[in-house]
Design a protein around this motif. Structure first.
Motif, PDB file in Angstrom:
ATOM      1  N   ALA A 182     -11.446   2.538   0.804  1.00 55.74           N
ATOM      2  CA  ALA A 182     -10.453   1.597   1.342  1.00 55.74           C
ATOM      3  C   ALA A 182      -9.725   2.265   2.512  1.00 55.74           C
ATOM      4  O   ALA A 182      -9.551   3.483   2.524  1.00 55.74           O
ATOM      5  CB  ALA A 182      -9.451   1.234   0.253  1.00 55.74           C
ATOM      6  N   GLU A 226       3.976   5.157  -0.538  1.00 62.52           N
ATOM      7  CA  GLU A 226       3.480   3.982  -1.278  1.00 62.52           C
ATOM      8  C   GLU A 226       1.945   3.912  -1.238  1.00 62.52           C
ATOM      9  O   GLU A 226       1.282   3.681  -2.250  1.00 62.52           O
ATOM     10  CB  GLU A 226       4.086   2.731  -0.630  1.00 62.52           C
ATOM     11  N   LEU A 284      -2.396  -9.264  -2.237  1.00 59.32           N
ATOM     12  CA  LEU A 284      -3.176  -8.331  -3.030  1.00 59.32           C
ATOM     13  C   LEU A 284      -2.694  -8.237  -4.480  1.00 59.32           C
ATOM     14  O   LEU A 284      -3.216  -7.478  -5.245  1.00 59.32           O
ATOM     15  CB  LEU A 284      -3.129  -6.946  -2.386  1.00 59.32           C
ATOM     16  N   ASN A 329      -0.909   4.320  -4.159  1.00 65.93           N
ATOM     17  CA  ASN A 329      -1.989   3.347  -4.380  1.00 65.93           C
ATOM     18  C   ASN A 329      -3.341   4.051  -4.498  1.00 65.93           C
ATOM     19  O   ASN A 329      -4.175   3.650  -5.314  1.00 65.93           O
ATOM     20  CB  ASN A 329      -2.043   2.334  -3.231  1.00 65.93           C
ATOM     21  N   ARG A 370      -3.574   5.328  -7.913  1.00 61.74           N
ATOM     22  CA  ARG A 370      -3.727   4.305  -8.956  1.00 61.74           C
ATOM     23  C   ARG A 370      -5.024   3.524  -8.858  1.00 61.74           C
ATOM     24  O   ARG A 370      -5.603   3.138  -9.860  1.00 61.74           O
ATOM     25  CB  ARG A 370      -2.560   3.326  -8.881  1.00 61.74           C
ATOM     26  N   HIS A 371      -5.473   3.264  -7.620  1.00 56.25           N
ATOM     27  CA  HIS A 371      -6.615   2.343  -7.466  1.00 56.25           C
ATOM     28  C   HIS A 371      -7.882   3.038  -6.942  1.00 56.25           C
ATOM     29  O   HIS A 371      -8.904   2.380  -6.780  1.00 56.25           O
ATOM     30  CB  HIS A 371      -6.231   1.197  -6.531  1.00 56.25           C
ATOM     31  N   GLY A 386       0.118  -7.079  -6.011  1.00 59.61           N
ATOM     32  CA  GLY A 386       1.208  -6.223  -6.482  1.00 59.61           C
ATOM     33  C   GLY A 386       2.485  -6.472  -5.710  1.00 59.61           C
ATOM     34  O   GLY A 386       2.608  -7.436  -4.961  1.00 59.61           O
ATOM     35  N   MET A 387       3.468  -5.580  -5.958  1.00 57.62           N
ATOM     36  CA  MET A 387       4.732  -5.682  -5.217  1.00 57.62           C
ATOM     37  C   MET A 387       4.747  -4.739  -4.024  1.00 57.62           C
ATOM     38  O   MET A 387       5.561  -4.859  -3.124  1.00 57.62           O
ATOM     39  CB  MET A 387       5.892  -5.271  -6.127  1.00 57.62           C
ATOM     40  N   GLY A 388       3.844  -3.746  -4.078  1.00 59.96           N
ATOM     41  CA  GLY A 388       3.882  -2.691  -3.064  1.00 59.96           C
ATOM     42  C   GLY A 388       3.582  -3.197  -1.664  1.00 59.96           C
ATOM     43  O   GLY A 388       4.371  -3.009  -0.739  1.00 59.96           O
ATOM     44  N   PHE A 389       2.453  -3.897  -1.510  1.00 56.08           N
ATOM     45  CA  PHE A 389       2.057  -4.381  -0.187  1.00 56.08           C
ATOM     46  C   PHE A 389       3.087  -5.353   0.409  1.00 56.08           C
ATOM     47  O   PHE A 389       3.481  -5.187   1.556  1.00 56.08           O
ATOM     48  CB  PHE A 389       0.664  -5.016  -0.231  1.00 56.08           C
ATOM     49  N   HIS A 432      11.451  -0.065  -7.300  1.00 58.72           N
ATOM     50  CA  HIS A 432      10.000  -0.165  -7.372  1.00 58.72           C
ATOM     51  C   HIS A 432       9.331   1.091  -6.820  1.00 58.72           C
ATOM     52  O   HIS A 432       8.449   1.674  -7.440  1.00 58.72           O
ATOM     53  CB  HIS A 432       9.510  -1.397  -6.605  1.00 58.72           C
ATOM     54  N   GLY A 436     -12.621   0.745  -3.167  1.00 60.09           N
ATOM     55  CA  GLY A 436     -12.217  -0.234  -2.140  1.00 60.09           C
ATOM     56  C   GLY A 436     -11.481  -1.405  -2.764  1.00 60.09           C
ATOM     57  O   GLY A 436     -11.366  -1.507  -3.996  1.00 60.09           O
ATOM     58  N   PHE A 437     -10.990  -2.296  -1.911  1.00 59.97           N
ATOM     59  CA  PHE A 437     -10.269  -3.470  -2.396  1.00 59.97           C
ATOM     60  C   PHE A 437     -11.260  -4.413  -3.067  1.00 59.97           C
ATOM     61  O   PHE A 437     -12.395  -4.555  -2.602  1.00 59.97           O
ATOM     62  CB  PHE A 437      -9.583  -4.200  -1.236  1.00 59.97           C
ATOM     63  N   ASP A 458      -9.453   6.329   1.837  1.00 57.90           N
ATOM     64  CA  ASP A 458      -9.869   7.018   0.615  1.00 57.90           C
ATOM     65  C   ASP A 458     -11.340   6.718   0.365  1.00 57.90           C
ATOM     66  O   ASP A 458     -11.948   5.938   1.100  1.00 57.90           O
ATOM     67  CB  ASP A 458      -8.984   6.605  -0.585  1.00 57.90           C
ATOM     68  N   ARG A 492     -11.057 -10.810  -5.523  1.00 62.04           N
ATOM     69  CA  ARG A 492      -9.726 -11.222  -5.987  1.00 62.04           C
ATOM     70  C   ARG A 492      -8.760 -11.483  -4.840  1.00 62.04           C
ATOM     71  O   ARG A 492      -7.705 -12.024  -5.027  1.00 62.04           O
ATOM     72  CB  ARG A 492      -9.130 -10.121  -6.867  1.00 62.04           C
TER      73      ARG A 492
HETATM   74  N1  LIG Z   1      -6.482   2.354  -2.159  1.00 70.83           N
HETATM   75  C1  LIG Z   1      -6.840   1.229  -2.807  1.00 70.83           C
HETATM   76  N2  LIG Z   1      -8.113   1.073  -3.239  1.00 70.83           N
HETATM   77  C2  LIG Z   1      -8.491  -0.062  -3.904  1.00 70.83           C
HETATM   78  N3  LIG Z   1      -7.662  -1.103  -4.162  1.00 70.83           N
HETATM   79  C3  LIG Z   1      -6.392  -0.988  -3.752  1.00 70.83           C
HETATM   80  C4  LIG Z   1      -5.899   0.161  -3.054  1.00 70.83           C
HETATM   81  N4  LIG Z   1      -4.608  -0.049  -2.766  1.00 70.83           N
HETATM   82  C5  LIG Z   1      -4.291  -1.244  -3.270  1.00 70.83           C
HETATM   83  N5  LIG Z   1      -5.352  -1.820  -3.863  1.00 70.83           N
HETATM   84  C6  LIG Z   1      -5.427  -3.170  -4.488  1.00 70.83           C
HETATM   85  O1  LIG Z   1      -4.384  -3.965  -3.941  1.00 70.83           O
HETATM   86  C7  LIG Z   1      -3.554  -4.454  -4.977  1.00 70.83           C
HETATM   87  C8  LIG Z   1      -2.127  -4.572  -4.477  1.00 70.83           C
HETATM   88  O2  LIG Z   1      -1.568  -3.307  -4.201  1.00 70.83           O
HETATM   89  P1  LIG Z   1       0.003  -3.184  -4.380  1.00 70.83           P
HETATM   90  O3  LIG Z   1       0.422  -1.826  -3.935  1.00 70.83           O
HETATM   91  O4  LIG Z   1       0.646  -4.365  -3.716  1.00 70.83           O
HETATM   92  O5  LIG Z   1       0.215  -3.381  -5.933  1.00 70.83           O
HETATM   93  P2  LIG Z   1      -0.056  -2.383  -7.146  1.00 70.83           P
HETATM   94  O6  LIG Z   1      -0.300  -0.995  -6.633  1.00 70.83           O
HETATM   95  O7  LIG Z   1      -1.116  -2.996  -8.030  1.00 70.83           O
HETATM   96  O8  LIG Z   1       1.307  -2.444  -7.946  1.00 70.83           O
HETATM   97  P3  LIG Z   1       2.733  -1.966  -7.441  1.00 70.83           P
HETATM   98  O9  LIG Z   1       3.512  -3.232  -7.328  1.00 70.83           O
HETATM   99  O10 LIG Z   1       3.237  -1.056  -8.497  1.00 70.83           O
HETATM  100  O11 LIG Z   1       2.576  -1.272  -6.107  1.00 70.83           O
HETATM  101  C9  LIG Z   1      -3.721  -3.481  -6.112  1.00 70.83           C
HETATM  102  O12 LIG Z   1      -3.414  -4.081  -7.340  1.00 70.83           O
HETATM  103  C10 LIG Z   1      -5.199  -3.112  -5.988  1.00 70.83           C
HETATM  104  O13 LIG Z   1      -5.992  -4.107  -6.595  1.00 70.83           O
END
Ligand SMILES: Nc1ncnc2c1ncn2[C@@H]1O[C@H](COP(=O)(O)OP(=O)(O)OP(=O)(O)O)[C@@H](O)[C@H]1O
Ligand SMILES: [Mg+2]
Length: 212
Positions: free
Chosen positions: A202, A125, A173, A129, A132-133, A175-178, A32, A160-161, A156, A165
């Motif tokens: 965030a 990680e 949150l 994020n 990506r976000h 995803g798998m990352g957190f 991952h 924001g989050f 950043d 949701r």
């Molecule tokens: N820096 C950020 N700013 C805004 N939202 C964020 C940020 N980091 C995480 N998130 C939110 O938290 C969620 C969960 O993050 P997480 O890293 O667990 O999963 P992901 O990045 O969507 O996918 P992956 O499993 O590939 O990491 C994200 O889908 C996003 O909605």
């Protein structure tokens, strides 16, 4: 078979299952954290008009990483203190995801190797994020330390989050990352927290004991 030897067999079997499941989890995390992130970044690059070269570099990295994983190799250990290793992680994330990060190293504490490794993987990680976000936002990474603890905070200026949701504080949150980060941090009795700032942005904070 005596009672004693069957008990030992049972203990051994349990230990093996535990090692195996820990190893499977570790492999899932490596896949991952490294391979899938590289492939996802390559797909993103391909969707842009001038992203061919970047996609090709990312795919090269993914192939290299895939080979390492197949050989069952650990990632190359990064030697040196945080002042040497963190900039290398930031460079790598910049290369793969084009996130600019301002590093504010208020301390470069001596850490046990496992804490050091986990801190670096959290940095990678969380910066991915941001890419990506919080697309386009610069990241700020701050490290502080006390006698017993090290904290790393990443801010950043993205949207924001999405609090509609997610439940604040619940860390669910989506995803798998957190969850993967949380598992690793909890295993060392550390903590992970995240919140939104006003007017926007965030923040995520990781806190670990220096000597776990
Ligand atoms: N820096 C950020 N700013 C805004 N939202 C964020 C940020 N980091 C995480 N998130 C939110 O938290 C969620 C969960 O993050 P997480 O890293 O667990 O999963 P992901 O990045 O969507 O996918 P992956 O499993 O590939 O990491 C994200 O889908 C996003 O909605
Ligand atoms: Mg993520």
């Amino acid at each position: 078979m005596t009672d004693r030897s069957s008990r030992m067999d049972e203990e051994l079997a349990r230990a093996l299952v535990e090692v195996e499941s820990r190893e499977r989890r570790r492999m899932a995390e490596v896949l991952h954290d490294d391979l899938l992130q590289l492939l996802a970044a390559a797909r993103l690059a391909l969707a842009t008009t001038d992203g061919q070269d970047r996609a090709s570099n990312l795919l090269e990295s993914a192939i290299r990483r895939g080979r390492q994983i197949c050989r069952g190799m650990e990632p190359t250990p990064l030697v040196g203190g945080l002042d040497e290793t963190l900039p290398r992680v930031l460079d790598a994330v910049y290369e793969s995801h084009r996130v600019q990060t301002r590093l504010n190293l208020l301390a470069s504490p001596r850490l046990s190797p496992i804490v050091h490794d986990i801190l670096l993987s959290c940095a990678a990680e969380l910066l991915v994020n941001v890419a990506r976000h919080a697309e386009g936002s610069e990241a700020r990474l701050t490290v502080e330390a006390t006698n017993h603890w090290v904290t790393m905070r990443i801010d950043d200026d993205g949207p924001g989050f999405d609090l509609s949701r997610v439940q604040p504080g619940a860390h669910r949150l989506g995803g798998m990352g957190f969850p993967a980060l949380e598992r690793r941090i909890r295993a060392l009795s550390g903590g992970l927290d995240w919140w939104n700032r006003q007017p926007k942005g965030a923040s995520v904070m990781v806190c670990l004991p220096r000597e776990a």
